[in-house]
Design a protein around this motif. Structure first.
Motif, PDB file in Angstrom:
ATOM      1  N   TYR A 111       0.920  -1.228   0.003  1.00  0.00           N
ATOM      2  CA  TYR A 111       0.101   0.069   0.109  1.00  0.00           C
ATOM      3  C   TYR A 111       0.787   1.178   0.006  1.00  0.00           C
ATOM      4  O   TYR A 111       0.498   2.271  -0.457  1.00  0.00           O
ATOM      5  N   GLU A 112       1.964   1.287   0.409  1.00  0.00           N
ATOM      6  CA  GLU A 112       2.968   2.335   0.484  1.00  0.00           C
ATOM      7  C   GLU A 112       4.316   1.724   0.556  1.00  0.00           C
ATOM      8  O   GLU A 112       4.728   0.913   1.007  1.00  0.00           O
ATOM      9  N   ILE A 113       5.381   2.783   0.018  1.00  0.00           N
ATOM     10  CA  ILE A 113       6.597   2.412   0.060  1.00  0.00           C
ATOM     11  C   ILE A 113       7.318   3.476   0.818  1.00  0.00           C
ATOM     12  O   ILE A 113       7.022   4.625   0.204  1.00  0.00           O
ATOM     13  N   VAL A 114       8.090   3.143   1.718  1.00  0.00           N
ATOM     14  CA  VAL A 114       8.786   4.185   2.597  1.00  0.00           C
ATOM     15  C   VAL A 114      10.426   3.976   2.262  1.00  0.00           C
ATOM     16  O   VAL A 114      10.775   2.844   2.774  1.00  0.00           O
ATOM     17  N   VAL A 115      11.043   5.032   1.962  1.00  0.00           N
ATOM     18  CA  VAL A 115      12.362   5.022   1.723  1.00  0.00           C
ATOM     19  C   VAL A 115      13.158   5.949   2.818  1.00  0.00           C
ATOM     20  O   VAL A 115      12.875   7.137   2.914  1.00  0.00           O
ATOM     21  N   ILE A 116      13.881   5.365   3.565  1.00  0.00           N
ATOM     22  CA  ILE A 116      14.594   6.070   4.762  1.00  0.00           C
ATOM     23  C   ILE A 116      16.129   5.851   4.829  1.00  0.00           C
ATOM     24  O   ILE A 116      16.513   4.614   4.660  1.00  0.00           O
ATOM     25  N   CYS A 138      -7.743  -7.320   8.534  1.00  0.00           N
ATOM     26  CA  CYS A 138      -7.788  -8.659   8.130  1.00  0.00           C
ATOM     27  C   CYS A 138      -7.590  -9.789   9.066  1.00  0.00           C
ATOM     28  O   CYS A 138      -7.660 -10.818   8.853  1.00  0.00           O
ATOM     29  N   GLU A 139      -7.247  -9.201  10.361  1.00  0.00           N
ATOM     30  CA  GLU A 139      -7.039 -10.141  11.290  1.00  0.00           C
ATOM     31  C   GLU A 139      -8.335 -10.140  12.283  1.00  0.00           C
ATOM     32  O   GLU A 139      -8.474  -9.111  12.958  1.00  0.00           O
ATOM     33  N   CYS A 154      -3.181 -13.441   9.146  1.00  0.00           N
ATOM     34  CA  CYS A 154      -3.122 -12.023   8.573  1.00  0.00           C
ATOM     35  C   CYS A 154      -2.161 -12.175   7.441  1.00  0.00           C
ATOM     36  O   CYS A 154      -1.169 -12.772   7.361  1.00  0.00           O
ATOM     37  N   THR A 155      -2.420 -11.571   6.318  1.00  0.00           N
ATOM     38  CA  THR A 155      -1.599 -11.423   5.148  1.00  0.00           C
ATOM     39  C   THR A 155      -1.047 -10.476   5.008  1.00  0.00           C
ATOM     40  O   THR A 155      -0.154 -10.007   4.110  1.00  0.00           O
ATOM     41  N   CYS A 156      -0.846  -9.500   5.909  1.00  0.00           N
ATOM     42  CA  CYS A 156      -0.021  -8.132   5.943  1.00  0.00           C
ATOM     43  C   CYS A 156       1.558  -8.468   6.303  1.00  0.00           C
ATOM     44  O   CYS A 156       1.767  -9.731   6.687  1.00  0.00           O
ATOM     45  N   TYR A 157       2.375  -7.664   5.526  1.00  0.00           N
ATOM     46  CA  TYR A 157       3.668  -7.844   5.825  1.00  0.00           C
ATOM     47  C   TYR A 157       4.293  -6.604   5.648  1.00  0.00           C
ATOM     48  O   TYR A 157       3.961  -5.407   5.383  1.00  0.00           O
ATOM     49  N   ARG A 289      -2.514  -3.434   5.980  1.00  0.00           N
ATOM     50  CA  ARG A 289      -3.578  -2.616   5.871  1.00  0.00           C
ATOM     51  C   ARG A 289      -3.899  -1.607   6.897  1.00  0.00           C
ATOM     52  O   ARG A 289      -3.726  -2.095   8.137  1.00  0.00           O
ATOM     53  N   PRO A 290      -4.383  -0.436   6.759  1.00  0.00           N
ATOM     54  CA  PRO A 290      -4.559   0.495   7.735  1.00  0.00           C
ATOM     55  C   PRO A 290      -5.643   0.063   8.536  1.00  0.00           C
ATOM     56  O   PRO A 290      -6.638  -0.547   8.264  1.00  0.00           O
TER      57      PRO A 290
END
Length: 717
Positions: A111-116, A138-139, A154-157, A289-290
């Protein structure tokens, strides 16, 4: 390990005994902690880093975090087609390397890509955080056959790609999944580890490792031939679990330094300190997922509303106690400075000045006899009047060599201690005369005042604690240092009313602003990232109780015209110039924008002016009003150890507030302490500083002048 997954292995762990519920990197129960090494070639990684650094993807590095040490770029796949083209091929390669022939590990796009960007400086934080505290939609929670609480799969990762250098990620599992639980699960030695994130490799977390473990990037390692595994086997160099130790500390050691025949403890470097220019970039594909709905704030219960109603009907004298702290200063035995401070109470209203109960806490001191300072055995105590011939003065370190610093740390000479004793007697006499109704000819701000003398030195913090425990019996307390005075009209009663009337009881501390924190909004914006500033703006309060009429407050109010400035302030920057600077500040601009918005309800046409309460992450010891129970039962709670004996409250407590905000987030972390600063947006401060350490009476000025003349005559002769 599932043999059908290609190039997947368990990451390199510093603690071989760490306990995971999953036996394999990829587990059938959805608990995944695995690494895909060599995901990108060196050429591909270099090209990606070059594009990120030069803004070729349409984003620039933006500082984030509560210390602004992290540089961040954020990309959203839902709204930007170019982002898919930029990072999609990396994610596809990650999927092809970790998915099996029978099942897909990463079941949906991120859903989002964060570069740090991480550097040794940005890794100083010791705070471990969850990827997301609130569970995803989803949980779902359910009860199994043995009535245990379980969650659906849960399928979040999160999938993290490391560039430029290796990174060290510290991970730990808390005893409870609670933001305020700092204890590690039992046994602690198997629930904490560091994970080596190899350059150009990816680390995937799901299930238990995503939701139950928390972590942080704790160090950046230079990639060498010794710590790169070319065959995919786990044969790294040993990684220390003391992950927050930096090269700066490794290159320094404590040793004895002999200078001028005196042995002191100092720092030295083994070699010349090099500038640390190494860094790593971590690209995180967030497939989390938020939460569908965040928990609502609890509404005040009936008992709270009843208490508020009862308090609002009480006079200020039954709501507020004024505590003034004092200690030895050079102007003793004169009470001139204390009298100036008390005389300024009238700026806070007659009820505040003449009717509220007051407590003057006189801290104790350590007596140092300079004639015996070379004695080798230190530390024996005595009173000022003691005739003990075996008296040995306390040891005084070099950093307290000047008079002002010694007095600040509660160390006085015999003469200074005697002067302090005379000062306390004079203070007692002033208060007794003010409290004697038969002797009253006019109102005195010393009325209703008791003097509390402490035998031993407590320091500002513990002297205040003594007063709170033994002398304060009202729901609110106003704390004032002996050299802090009001310089203009100040709405103290209205501030107390606002604290009582707040339905959510968010306001626990109201600091009365001074020169250094006049533009506190700008102070925050200069330290913290843009996302934090946007959240900070939502925490600014403008209670109806602080919409005050009569043309008293604001840029053209009577409060500005009535101000008096202490001598210590007159040599500073002109106040008109300070007001001009304030008008261009973000604090004033934000208030002006609010006035122009539909949220503005205060009627300016009736000469009313809306004062605001600006949140602060610093607990200023300057004049402030606090909920007594909050001070006594939370701030001074011994189990938290947020204030130490001999020190100031702000010195130890302010870093605690900052760490809580970093752990819990700005809103939740600030809410625990509820610190706000009062501002009427006039560009002028409410309190001044008489500077007790340098305060001179007329007698001291004459003495200094005579000493200067003697020195000049001696030089001429």
């Amino acid at each position: 390990m599932n043999g059908n997954a290609k190039h997947v292995r368990r990451p390199i762990l510093s603690n071989p005994n760490v306990t995971f519920s999953a036996k394999n990197p990829i587990s059938d129960d959805g608990n995944v902690l695995c690494e895909v090494p060599n995901l990108l070639t060196k050429e591909e990684a270099d090209k990606l880093v070059h594009s990120l650094d030069n803004g070729l993807f349409g984003k620039e590095w933006s500082p984030e975090g509560y210390d602004r040490r992290h540089k961040v770029q954020r990309y959203c796949l839902d709204s930007d087609v170019s982002t898919e083209a930029t990072f999609g091929w990396i994610f596809d390669r990650l999927v092809s390397n970790c998915n099996t022939s029978s099942s897909s590990l990463l079941k949906h796009r991120p859903y989002e890509i964060v570069v740090i960007e991480h550097t040794p400086s940005s890794c100083r934080s010791i705070v471990n955080v969850y990827e997301q505290f609130h569970r995803c939609p989803c949980e779902h929670e359910y009860q199994n056959d043995t009535q245990q609480t379980m969650y659906t799969k849960c399928t979040c990762y999160t999938a993290q790609l490391t560039l430029i250098s290796n990174a060290i990620q510290h991970m730990e599992k808390p005893l409870h999944r609670n933001l305020e639980c700092w204890d590690i699960a039992n046994p602690p030695e198997v629930h904490a580890t560091t994970v080596t994130m190899e350059e150009n490799g990816g680390v995937i977390k799901m299930g238990e490792f995503l939701w139950e473990w928390r972590g942080r990037i704790s160090d950046v390692q230079e990639t060498t031939a010794d710590n790169v595994s070319t065959d995919g086997s786990n044969t790294p160099t040993e990684v220390s679990d003391a992950s927050n130790t930096t090269d700066l500390c490794n290159e320094m050691k404590i040793l004895d330094v002999v200078t001028g025949g005196k042995k002191t403890i100092g720092w030295t470097r083994k070699k010349k300190l090099k500038s640390l220019d190494r860094r790593c970039i971590i690209v995180t594909f967030r497939g989390i997922r938020p939460p569908s709905q965040l928990p609502a704030e609890p509404l005040p219960d009936a008992s709270t509303l009843l208490k508020q109603h009862q308090l609002l009907n009480l006079p200020l004298s039954q709501l507020l106690t004024i505590v003034v702290t004092t200690s030895p200063i050079r102007s003793n035995p004169s009470t001139e400075m204390m009298e100036q401070t008390f005389d300024s109470f009238q700026f806070a209203g007659d009820e505040f000045a003449f009717e509220c109960p007051k407590v003057i806490v006189c801290d104790g001191c350590r007596v140092f006899d300079e004639e015996d300072s070379n004695n080798g055995d230190f530390g024996k105590r005595r009173s000022v009047d003691s005739s003990d011939s075996d008296y040995i003065p306390p040891k005084i370190t070099k950093k307290y060599a000047n008079c002002k610093q010694k007095l600040r740390n509660g160390i006085a000479t015999v003469d200074q201690s005697k002067n302090y004793g005379e000062f306390k007697k004079a203070l007692q006499k002033i208060c007794e005369e003010a409290n004697n109704t038969s002797a009253k000819t006019e109102k005195s701000p010393f009325a209703n005042t008791q003097v509390v003398e402490l035998e031993d030195r407590h320091g500002y913090g513990f002297a205040l604690r003594h007063a709170l425990y033994h002398n304060v019996h009202t729901p609110y307390v106003c704390v004032i240092q002996h050299d802090r005075n009001f310089v203009r009209l100040t709405p103290m009663k209205e501030a107390v009313t606002a604290m009582i009337s707040d339905p959510m009881q968010r306001i626990k501390y109201v600091g009365i602003n001074m020169r250094s924190n006049l533009m506190s909004y700008d102070i925050f914006a200069g330290k913290y990232g843009r996302r934090a500033v946007e959240e900070f703006k939502t925490l600014i309060l403008r209670p109806d109780e602080l919409c005050i009429g009569g043309g008293i407050y604001g840029p053209n109010g009577e409060s500005i015209k009535s101000r008096t400035l202490p001598p210590a302030e007159k040599g500073s920057k002109p106040f008109d110039a300070l007001a001009e600077t304030y008008r261009g500040s973000h604090q004033n601009i934000n208030h002006t924008e609010w006035l122009q918005s539909s949220e503005h309800t205060c009627q300016e046409s009736n000469a009313c002016h809306q004062l605001s309460l600006t949140p602060t992450l610093f607990w200023y010891d300057n004049t402030h009003i606090v909920d007594t129970a909050h001070y006594r039962d939370f701030i001074f709670d011994p189990k938290f150890k947020m204030v130490v004996r001999g020190g100031f409250v702000e010195d130890k407590l302010s870093p605690v507030i900052t760490r809580n905000v970093e752990r819990l987030g700005l809103t939740a972390g600030h809410a625990k302490f509820g610190c706000y600063l009062l501002d009427d947006h006039s560009g002028a401060f409410f309190t001044g500083h008489l500077d007790g350490g340098s305060f001179r009476t007329a007698h001291l000025h004459r003495k200094k002048s005579q000493e200067s003349k003697v020195d000049a005559n001696s030089a001429l002769s």
